[in-house]
Design a protein around this motif. Structure first.
Motif, PDB file in Angstrom:
ATOM      1  N   SER A 155      30.838  37.782  38.677  1.00  0.00           N
ATOM      2  CA  SER A 155      31.856  36.814  38.281  1.00  0.00           C
ATOM      3  C   SER A 155      33.103  37.578  37.848  1.00  0.00           C
ATOM      4  O   SER A 155      33.111  38.234  36.805  1.00  0.00           O
ATOM      5  CB  SER A 155      31.352  35.926  37.139  1.00  0.00           C
ATOM      6  OG  SER A 155      32.296  34.929  36.836  1.00  0.00           O
ATOM      7  N   HIS A 159      40.389  36.817  39.582  1.00  0.00           N
ATOM      8  CA  HIS A 159      40.445  37.393  40.928  1.00  0.00           C
ATOM      9  C   HIS A 159      41.827  37.218  41.531  1.00  0.00           C
ATOM     10  O   HIS A 159      42.271  36.094  41.784  1.00  0.00           O
ATOM     11  CB  HIS A 159      39.383  36.724  41.811  1.00  0.00           C
ATOM     12  CG  HIS A 159      39.411  37.179  43.238  1.00  0.00           C
ATOM     13  ND1 HIS A 159      39.224  38.490  43.600  1.00  0.00           N
ATOM     14  CD2 HIS A 159      39.602  36.487  44.387  1.00  0.00           C
ATOM     15  CE1 HIS A 159      39.298  38.594  44.910  1.00  0.00           C
ATOM     16  NE2 HIS A 159      39.533  37.399  45.409  1.00  0.00           N
ATOM     17  N   ARG A 164      38.915  32.724  37.686  1.00  0.00           N
ATOM     18  CA  ARG A 164      37.569  33.207  37.936  1.00  0.00           C
ATOM     19  C   ARG A 164      37.118  32.894  39.360  1.00  0.00           C
ATOM     20  O   ARG A 164      37.369  31.810  39.892  1.00  0.00           O
ATOM     21  CB  ARG A 164      36.604  32.552  36.955  1.00  0.00           C
ATOM     22  CG  ARG A 164      35.138  32.869  37.255  1.00  0.00           C
ATOM     23  CD  ARG A 164      34.203  32.067  36.385  1.00  0.00           C
ATOM     24  NE  ARG A 164      32.968  31.797  37.085  1.00  0.00           N
ATOM     25  CZ  ARG A 164      32.029  30.977  36.640  1.00  0.00           C
ATOM     26  NH1 ARG A 164      32.185  30.341  35.508  1.00  0.00           N
ATOM     27  NH2 ARG A 164      30.940  30.777  37.356  1.00  0.00           N
ATOM     28  N   LYS A 165      36.417  33.866  39.957  1.00  0.00           N
ATOM     29  CA  LYS A 165      35.780  33.655  41.254  1.00  0.00           C
ATOM     30  C   LYS A 165      34.446  34.380  41.252  1.00  0.00           C
ATOM     31  O   LYS A 165      34.335  35.511  40.765  1.00  0.00           O
ATOM     32  CB  LYS A 165      36.657  34.175  42.401  1.00  0.00           C
ATOM     33  CG  LYS A 165      36.097  33.846  43.802  1.00  0.00           C
ATOM     34  CD  LYS A 165      37.067  34.257  44.889  1.00  0.00           C
ATOM     35  CE  LYS A 165      36.488  34.059  46.294  1.00  0.00           C
ATOM     36  NZ  LYS A 165      36.317  32.624  46.619  1.00  0.00           N
ATOM     37  N   ASP A 166      33.424  33.726  41.790  1.00  0.00           N
ATOM     38  CA  ASP A 166      32.077  34.282  41.832  1.00  0.00           C
ATOM     39  C   ASP A 166      31.765  34.804  43.233  1.00  0.00           C
ATOM     40  O   ASP A 166      32.161  34.203  44.236  1.00  0.00           O
ATOM     41  CB  ASP A 166      31.047  33.222  41.442  1.00  0.00           C
ATOM     42  CG  ASP A 166      31.240  32.743  40.013  1.00  0.00           C
ATOM     43  OD1 ASP A 166      31.838  33.477  39.211  1.00  0.00           O
ATOM     44  OD2 ASP A 166      30.789  31.615  39.699  1.00  0.00           O
ATOM     45  N   ASP A 267      38.848  35.710  52.739  1.00  0.00           N
ATOM     46  CA  ASP A 267      38.304  34.693  51.826  1.00  0.00           C
ATOM     47  C   ASP A 267      36.798  34.854  51.632  1.00  0.00           C
ATOM     48  O   ASP A 267      36.098  33.886  51.348  1.00  0.00           O
ATOM     49  CB  ASP A 267      38.615  33.299  52.374  1.00  0.00           C
ATOM     50  CG  ASP A 267      38.419  32.199  51.332  1.00  0.00           C
ATOM     51  OD1 ASP A 267      38.616  32.473  50.133  1.00  0.00           O
ATOM     52  OD2 ASP A 267      38.055  31.073  51.724  1.00  0.00           O
ATOM     53  N   ASN A 269      33.155  35.587  50.084  1.00  0.00           N
ATOM     54  CA  ASN A 269      32.535  35.504  48.755  1.00  0.00           C
ATOM     55  C   ASN A 269      31.142  36.137  48.729  1.00  0.00           C
ATOM     56  O   ASN A 269      30.493  36.161  47.679  1.00  0.00           O
ATOM     57  CB  ASN A 269      32.484  34.065  48.241  1.00  0.00           C
ATOM     58  CG  ASN A 269      31.827  33.114  49.221  1.00  0.00           C
ATOM     59  OD1 ASN A 269      31.086  33.523  50.116  1.00  0.00           O
ATOM     60  ND2 ASN A 269      32.097  31.812  49.064  1.00  0.00           N
TER      61      ASN A 269
END
Length: 329
Positions: A155, A159, A164-166, A267, A269
């Motif tokens: 987490s 970012h 927040r980005k996971d 993009d 994840n």
């Protein structure tokens, strides 16, 4: 800001599963077990000499009420768990099985394998290799699984300035230099895991020092071969490679370097590293230089839930691992 584990607490509480902790005298494990038990998120069995475990509780001024403390040497379950180990490994010498099951990692794994515990969390005081070895011999792999692998739930608090980005990072703990077939399996398994954990569809980037043929090397060919295998076996997954990290994460870089990109480039994840060197270094750089939460490693491929901890883990890391393990098992 919402904690990385908050979306999973309701599911964990609904299950309220029993987790066995082989490292029952570790201060962090004891503190985490108390937090989890008081919150109703999971129950705990701590393995260790009762006097030694009690001393930890006393030093911390914590109550052990509701937490089971189990002495392996006096446990009535010892003979039965030894037999379970022999059933899994019929070629094993019975004396060796008797010795192994007295090891807390093996005893804990045997409890999970026999259904006496729902999951095992270890690694606060043991190397990953020892946790894996014990779990392979007790819990074993899910039928049809070729290769055990692992992932971290990462987490990142801010970012690229967007909050927040996971992410899921794989494999950062198990496979040193996986061939293309194994790398493809790691990517597919992590993509399936991402569907359970992330709030957005999985976008899987197979990482390299090369982007779409910008460099030639056997290690690059391995990644492109893995991409071909994964696309053939799991055409529903959004997966792209080979990609440098900037092409995987930064839209403006992806526009310059990648044509098409399967909706992944810029993009991503789910980051799949080509080997353990890059994976282990990569997650720790993000954790310590990017101030990211790194939860795990969680194993993919065991027949029942097992989680390894970093020996540098905090109490909150143990709590987070337990919540996610219980919510996704």
């Amino acid at each position: 800001m919402q904690s990385i584990v908050e979306p999973f607490t309701q599911r964990a509480a609904a299950r309220n599963g029993l987790i066995v902790y082989p490292e029952g005298t570790d201060v962090r494990i004891v503190q985490a077990a108390v937090k989890l038990q008081k919150s109703g998120l999971s129950r705990a069995v701590l393995l260790g000499k009762p006097s030694a475990v009690a001393a930890v509780f006393d030093n911390l001024k914590l109550s052990s009420e509701g937490i089971d403390i189990l002495d392996i040497e006096t446990s009535p379950e010892l003979p039965g768990l030894q037999q379970k180990l022999l059933q899994k490994k019929p070629d094993m010498d019975p004396e060796k099985a008797a010795s192994m099951v007295r090891d807390p990692l093996y005893f804990g794994g045997a409890m999970v394998a026999s259904g006496q515990a729902d999951a095992m969390i270890a690694g606060a005081a043991n190397a990953t290799g020892k946790v894996i070895s014990a779990s392979l011999r007790t819990v074993g792999l899910t039928p049809g699984t070729r290769r055990l692998s692992s992932y971290f739930l990462m987490s990142v608090p801010n970012h690229r300035g967007g909050g927040r980005k996971d992410f899921l990072f794989a494999d950062c703990a198990v496979n040193i230099d996986p061939p293309a077939e194994d790398l493809a399996e790691i990517a597919m398994a992590t993509g399936r895991t991402a569907a359970k954990l992330l709030s957005e569809p999985a976008k899987i980037a197979l990482l390299s020092f090369s982007t779409k043929g910008s460099a030639a090397h056997d290690s690059v060919t391995k990644v492109t071969d893995a991409l071909a295998i994964a696309r053939e076996q799991a055409p529903d997954l959004a997966i792209e490679g080979e990609l440098q990290v900037d092409a995987a994460l930064v839209p403006s870089v992806a526009e310059r370097k990648v044509t098409g990109g399967a909706g992944v480039a810029g993009d991503a994840n789910v980051l799949v590293f080509p080997d353990l060197n890059s994976g282990n270094i990569g997650y720790k750089l993000v954790q310590y230089m990017g101030n990211a939460d790194a939860i795990g490693p969680f194993f993919q491929g065991f027949d029942k839930p097992v989680c390894d901890l970093s020996r540098g883990c905090s109490v909150d890391d143990v709590v987070s691992a337990a919540v996610i393990l219980m919510a996704t098992a």
